[in-house]
Scaffold this active site. Structure first.
Site, PDB file in Angstrom:
ATOM      1  CB  SER A  64      -0.931   0.010   1.216  1.00 43.79           C
ATOM      2  OG  SER A  64      -0.190  -0.083   2.427  1.00 43.79           O
ATOM      3  N   GLY A 101      -1.981  -4.250   1.099  1.00 40.63           N
ATOM      4  CA  GLY A 101      -2.086  -5.477   1.876  1.00 40.63           C
ATOM      5  C   GLY A 101      -1.131  -6.571   1.461  1.00 40.63           C
ATOM      6  CG  ASN A 129       1.027  -5.345   4.491  1.00 41.69           C
ATOM      7  OD1 ASN A 129       0.373  -4.715   5.323  1.00 41.69           O
ATOM      8  ND2 ASN A 129       1.126  -4.962   3.230  1.00 41.69           N
ATOM      9  CG  ASP A 210      -3.668   4.357   8.756  1.00 39.17           C
ATOM     10  OD1 ASP A 210      -2.790   5.241   8.787  1.00 39.17           O
ATOM     11  OD2 ASP A 210      -3.901   3.680   7.741  1.00 39.17           O
ATOM     12  CG  HIS A 213      -1.660   3.474   4.848  1.00 37.94           C
ATOM     13  ND1 HIS A 213      -2.422   2.822   5.790  1.00 37.94           N
ATOM     14  CD2 HIS A 213      -1.205   2.534   3.989  1.00 37.94           C
ATOM     15  CE1 HIS A 213      -2.438   1.525   5.509  1.00 37.94           C
ATOM     16  NE2 HIS A 213      -1.704   1.336   4.422  1.00 37.94           N
TER      17      HIS A 213
END
Length: 245
Positions: A64, A101, A129, A210, A213
């Protein structure tokens, strides 16, 4: 004083013969037809001649952070990096192979698509991830090793982007994961950019709510900080900015 050839008032004007009239018409229309034919030829060439290819095409293989999760495509790292390089005189196209992801295993599984694009070089950014899932560091090490081995076999140089491991998994885990990128960059002679999110993580306004990002401003900072490593990579590929010796 002798008489001139100018007709006197009331005298009939000479009428050109049909042959003379056609010759005059041809003399008038020939340049016009030639100009139209030339314009048509240039238009056809403009449509069918191939566009000039960029000096180099890169592929950005990542998750991502490469894909630009939550951002317009134009604000993703590859797009902003390409624009920053263009501003410095580089003629480079960057293909975005980022998938949100994705793990290192996922990147390995879709490496064929990257190879099919035949890039001059690859910007490899994977492993975040794996870390978030708490996978043993041997997993990203093995997968990244396999990716780098295949790219080397294909003769494709790599800019390897590391991640800064989260400390909540313990200092030992963080140390081992950090070492993966350093070890593999040496093994495969890849250019190393140690921390892809350097200067962004934890900075208000540069990360999304979050905390993971980057925002558009965060991507700008990522591009700014990574440019020296990217230019080193391009130099290794033989790509130089316009006007450079």
């Amino acid at each position: 004083m002798h008489a001139s050839n100018i007709p006197t008032a009331g005298a009939p004007r000479p009428v050109p013969s049909p042959a003379g009239y056609q010759l005059a018409r041809k003399r008038q229309t020939a340049p016009v037809c030639l100009a139209l034919a030339l314009a048509l030829a240039l238009a056809v060439l403009g449509v069918f001649m191939p566009q000039t290819a960029p000096a180099a095409t890169l592929a950005a293989l990542g998750d991502s952070l490469t894909a630009g999760w939550g951002l317009p495509a134009a604000d993703a790292y590859p797009a902003k990096l390409a624009r920053a390089l263009a501003a410095r005189g580089y003629d480079v196209d960057i293909l975005n192979f980022g998938i949100s992801g994705d793990t290192t295993a996922g990147g390995l599984a879709r490496l064929d698509a990257v190879l099919a694009a035949k890039p001059a070089g690859v910007i490899l950014e994977l492993g975040a991830n794996d870390m978030l899932r708490g996978l043993p560091t041997a997993v990203p090490r093995d997968n990244l090793d396999a990716i780098l081995a295949r790219l080397k076999a294909a003769g494709i140089p790599v800019l390897l982007c590391g991640i800064q491991a989260m400390r909540n998994y313990g200092l030992g885990y963080a140390r081992d994961l950090d070492a993966v990128y350093a070890e593999l960059s040496k093994k495969y002679d890849a250019v190393l950019y140690p921390s892809f999110l350097d200067g962004v993580t934890g900075v208000p306004g540069l990360t999304m709510p979050d905390g993971l990002h980057p925002t558009a401003a965060g991507v700008d900072e990522m591009v700014r900080r990574s440019l020296p490593a990217v230019e080193t990579f391009l130099s290794r590929l033989g790509v130089r900015p316009a006007g450079a010796p």
